[in-house]
Design an enzyme around this catalytic site. Structure first.
Site, mmCIF file in Angstrom:
data_model
loop_
_atom_site.group_PDB
_atom_site.id
_atom_site.type_symbol
_atom_site.label_atom_id
_atom_site.label_comp_id
_atom_site.label_asym_id
_atom_site.label_seq_id
_atom_site.Cartn_x
_atom_site.Cartn_y
_atom_site.Cartn_z
ATOM 1 N N ARG A 23 46.106 83.667 86.859
ATOM 2 C CA ARG A 23 46.652 83.108 85.613
ATOM 3 C C ARG A 23 46.886 81.592 85.729
ATOM 4 O O ARG A 23 47.824 81.051 85.152
ATOM 5 C CB ARG A 23 47.951 83.815 85.205
ATOM 6 C CG ARG A 23 47.810 85.332 85.093
ATOM 7 C CD ARG A 23 46.861 85.784 83.995
ATOM 8 N NE ARG A 23 47.429 85.741 82.674
ATOM 9 C CZ ARG A 23 48.045 86.749 82.058
ATOM 10 N NH1 ARG A 23 48.177 87.901 82.646
ATOM 11 N NH2 ARG A 23 48.515 86.620 80.839
ATOM 12 N N ARG A 27 50.305 78.840 80.241
ATOM 13 C CA ARG A 27 51.414 78.167 79.552
ATOM 14 C C ARG A 27 52.257 77.225 80.395
ATOM 15 O O ARG A 27 52.997 76.421 79.856
ATOM 16 C CB ARG A 27 52.322 79.224 78.913
ATOM 17 C CG ARG A 27 51.694 79.841 77.686
ATOM 18 C CD ARG A 27 52.469 81.054 77.238
ATOM 19 N NE ARG A 27 52.385 82.083 78.256
ATOM 20 C CZ ARG A 27 52.824 83.332 78.107
ATOM 21 N NH1 ARG A 27 53.417 83.686 77.001
ATOM 22 N NH2 ARG A 27 52.695 84.215 79.060
ATOM 23 N N ARG A 36 46.090 75.011 72.982
ATOM 24 C CA ARG A 36 46.428 76.254 72.282
ATOM 25 C C ARG A 36 47.001 75.960 70.896
ATOM 26 O O ARG A 36 46.705 76.667 69.929
ATOM 27 C CB ARG A 36 47.403 77.071 73.096
ATOM 28 C CG ARG A 36 47.754 78.327 72.370
ATOM 29 C CD ARG A 36 48.268 79.412 73.262
ATOM 30 N NE ARG A 36 49.106 80.278 72.456
ATOM 31 C CZ ARG A 36 50.402 80.418 72.637
ATOM 32 N NH1 ARG A 36 50.990 79.805 73.606
ATOM 33 N NH2 ARG A 36 51.089 81.200 71.850
ATOM 34 N N ASP A 73 40.473 87.027 78.040
ATOM 35 C CA ASP A 73 41.484 88.043 78.313
ATOM 36 C C ASP A 73 40.791 89.368 78.552
ATOM 37 O O ASP A 73 39.699 89.609 78.026
ATOM 38 C CB ASP A 73 42.467 88.176 77.144
ATOM 39 C CG ASP A 73 43.732 88.884 77.596
ATOM 40 O OD1 ASP A 73 44.633 88.217 78.127
ATOM 41 O OD2 ASP A 73 43.797 90.125 77.468
ATOM 42 N N TYR A 151 46.315 100.141 77.526
ATOM 43 C CA TYR A 151 46.556 99.457 76.242
ATOM 44 C C TYR A 151 45.906 100.209 75.089
ATOM 45 O O TYR A 151 46.443 100.259 73.983
ATOM 46 C CB TYR A 151 46.009 98.025 76.291
ATOM 47 C CG TYR A 151 46.812 97.114 77.186
ATOM 48 C CD1 TYR A 151 47.987 96.518 76.732
ATOM 49 C CD2 TYR A 151 46.407 96.857 78.493
ATOM 50 C CE1 TYR A 151 48.731 95.686 77.550
ATOM 51 C CE2 TYR A 151 47.146 96.028 79.321
ATOM 52 C CZ TYR A 151 48.308 95.445 78.853
ATOM 53 O OH TYR A 151 49.043 94.637 79.675
HETATM 54 O O1 CP3 Z 1 43.919 81.608 84.430
HETATM 55 C C1 CP3 Z 1 43.681 82.739 84.020
HETATM 56 O O2 CP3 Z 1 43.840 83.734 84.745
HETATM 57 C C2 CP3 Z 1 43.158 82.777 82.623
HETATM 58 C C3 CP3 Z 1 42.598 83.913 82.019
HETATM 59 C C4 CP3 Z 1 43.386 85.209 81.861
HETATM 60 C C5 CP3 Z 1 44.293 85.501 80.797
HETATM 61 N N1 CP3 Z 1 44.588 86.823 80.874
HETATM 62 C C6 CP3 Z 1 44.790 84.571 79.784
HETATM 63 C C7 CP3 Z 1 46.006 84.909 79.016
HETATM 64 C C8 CP3 Z 1 43.224 86.355 82.618
HETATM 65 C C9 CP3 Z 1 42.427 86.553 83.896
HETATM 66 C C10 CP3 Z 1 43.982 87.372 81.967
HETATM 67 C C11 CP3 Z 1 43.989 88.768 82.424
HETATM 68 C C12 CP3 Z 1 44.924 89.728 81.838
HETATM 69 N N2 CP3 Z 1 45.298 89.855 80.541
HETATM 70 C C13 CP3 Z 1 45.520 90.766 82.572
HETATM 71 C C14 CP3 Z 1 45.276 91.033 84.036
HETATM 72 C C15 CP3 Z 1 45.912 90.037 84.919
HETATM 73 C C16 CP3 Z 1 47.388 90.203 85.138
HETATM 74 O O3 CP3 Z 1 48.091 89.204 84.978
HETATM 75 O O4 CP3 Z 1 47.802 91.290 85.531
HETATM 76 C C17 CP3 Z 1 46.326 91.505 81.688
HETATM 77 C C18 CP3 Z 1 47.172 92.699 82.037
HETATM 78 C C19 CP3 Z 1 46.168 90.920 80.386
HETATM 79 C C20 CP3 Z 1 46.762 91.379 79.108
HETATM 80 C C21 CP3 Z 1 47.613 90.348 78.485
HETATM 81 N N3 CP3 Z 1 47.154 89.167 77.948
HETATM 82 C C22 CP3 Z 1 49.016 90.380 78.319
HETATM 83 C C23 CP3 Z 1 49.912 91.500 78.794
HETATM 84 C C24 CP3 Z 1 49.372 89.191 77.667
HETATM 85 C C25 CP3 Z 1 50.737 88.797 77.172
HETATM 86 C C26 CP3 Z 1 51.657 88.485 78.261
HETATM 87 C C27 CP3 Z 1 51.559 87.045 78.661
HETATM 88 O O5 CP3 Z 1 51.328 86.764 79.851
HETATM 89 O O6 CP3 Z 1 51.747 86.236 77.770
HETATM 90 C C28 CP3 Z 1 48.212 88.422 77.485
HETATM 91 C C29 CP3 Z 1 48.117 87.078 76.904
HETATM 92 C C30 CP3 Z 1 47.490 86.001 77.723
HETATM 93 N N4 CP3 Z 1 46.319 86.112 78.438
HETATM 94 C C31 CP3 Z 1 47.953 84.669 77.854
HETATM 95 C C32 CP3 Z 1 47.029 83.977 78.645
HETATM 96 C C33 CP3 Z 1 47.047 82.520 79.015
HETATM 97 C C34 CP3 Z 1 49.184 84.110 77.186
HETATM 98 C C35 CP3 Z 1 48.809 83.826 75.782
HETATM 99 C C36 CP3 Z 1 49.489 82.613 75.258
HETATM 100 O O7 CP3 Z 1 50.577 82.785 74.750
HETATM 101 O O8 CP3 Z 1 48.906 81.520 75.352
#
Ligand code: CP3
Length: 346
Positions: A23, A27, A36, A73, A151
């Protein structure tokens, strides 16, 4: 030019130990928040290759990590299968119509047709490859079938996984049908990511720990291994990283198997145990507790301990799960610099 991250994944000796952070595009970076805001919302950002490329490259420029991870994502897969994904502010991802029956599953698009709909991901990869420095690697990724299914069945994140587990124990046939359909899409999706230019592929099984160890192979690991082996047969030069989070008991019992290159060790698993059980067969990635990033001293202590255990061999530095949004950027930079320092980068 050889990429140190790819070499390390393949178990070759490297001049220092490469590092990236799960990640890492997100943010905690003010530069990410700016893009964003321009995109309007998170999904627009995923759908726009120029902006997704920009945020993918930010941590490479700002922190000097050795690999970029595609900005996208895991949930774009069920979205394009027809599940209508939205991100509700403060609540995370939501699917309006979770799967409750075989008829619900049959309505979803599968196979090549679903994989073909993710064009914005492939376009983002191609664009990143024109801009990323030659010595840095690009990691593509997918969620594991199980983590995606949680999900798709619950409709959102969950603490108890009670809806999935009710299906696991009372209607396992339906759960396996869901996992099968998702696995088939993921194989084709990852093939297309590779054809578009990713250097390494990671499979995230973020919710592995929701499954009891004796059922983990049946409901998750075997599908991940099937995907990895399918890709390794077709693209042997592309390293595969498996990241099942929270499976210390599964590792300890010697149950990990499969043809892949790197095992991502989560922060709850002692690295020395992972090394003893898996270190000969797989390169190990990880595994600093992400909250250590709040303290530079706690970060240095852990990086030095990991270096001591792994000795700079068959290791990739990373966190044991994703970085949190309120970590100061300078602490993240400190982590990267310390990994490079202890492993001898000049
Ligand atoms: O640097 C990176 O890793 C960027 C790409 C990336 C994102 N999500 C961007 C994201 C990757 C590899 C993921 C994978 C992801 N997404 C997983 C597996 C990895 C892990 O952390 O376990 C999972 C379970 C998700 C599902 C998901 N996406 C959730 C539960 C959420 C909301 C919770 C949160 O962290 O905000 C997201 C949103 C998300 N995916 C954000 C980002 C940058 C936040 C969105 C935002 O508000 O900008």
């Amino acid at each position: 030019m050889s990429k140190i991250f790819v070499d390390a994944c393949l178990g070759k000796e490297t001049p220092y130990t490469p590092v990236w952070m799960m990640r890492q595009a997100g943010r905690y970076l003010p530069e990410y928040m700016e893009v964003r805001a321009k995109a309007g919302n998170f999904l627009n950002l995923c759908h726009n290759p120029e902006m997704a490329c920009e945020v993918t490259l930010q941590p490479v420029d700002i922190l000097d990590v050795d690999a970029a991870i595609l900005f996208s994502d895991i949930l774009v897969i069920p979205d394009e299968m027809g599940m209508d994904l939205s991100f509700v502010k403060g609540e995370g991802p939501k699917f309006s119509d979770p799967i409750t029956s075989e008829a619900d599953l049959d309505r979803l698009i599968g196979g090549q047709e679903a994989a073909n709909k993710l064009t914005y991901v492939y376009d983002t990869i191609k664009l990143i490859k024109t801009k990323l420095a030659d010595d840095k690697a690009l990691i593509g990724f997918t969620g594991s079938p199980w983590t995606l299914a949680t999900y798709m069945i619950e409709g959102q994140g969950t603490k108890t996984y009670n809806i999935c587990k009710k299906m696991m124990y009372s209607n396992p046939e339906l759960l396996h049908k869901i996992l099968r359909k998702v696995t088939d899409v993921v194989k084709l999706y990852m093939e297309k990511q590779i054809e578009s230019g990713i250097d390494v592929a990671q499979i995230f099984d973020s919710w592995a720990a929701a499954i009891e160890p004796s059922k983990y192979d049946e409901f998750s690991w075997q599908y991940m291994v099937e995907i990895a082996e399918h890709l390794k047969a077709k693209y042997p030069h592309v390293p595969i990283i498996m990241f099942p989070k929270g499976v210390a008991a599964f590792i300890e019992r010697g149950l990990v198997y499969g043809n892949f290159d790197v095992f991502g060790v989560d922060w709850g698993t002692p690295m020395a145990m992972a090394k003893e059980k898996l270190g000969e067969k797989y390169v190990l990635q990880g595994n600093m507790e992400p909250c250590r990033l709040y303290s530079k001293e706690a970060t240095t202590e852990c990086v030095e301990a990991l270096q001591e255990i792994m000795g700079g061999k068959r290791h990739i530095f990373n966190l044991g799960h994703g970085i949190l949004p309120d970590v100061p950027v300078e602490n993240a930079k400190h982590f990267i610099d310390e990994c490079h320092r202890v492993s001898g980068k000049r």
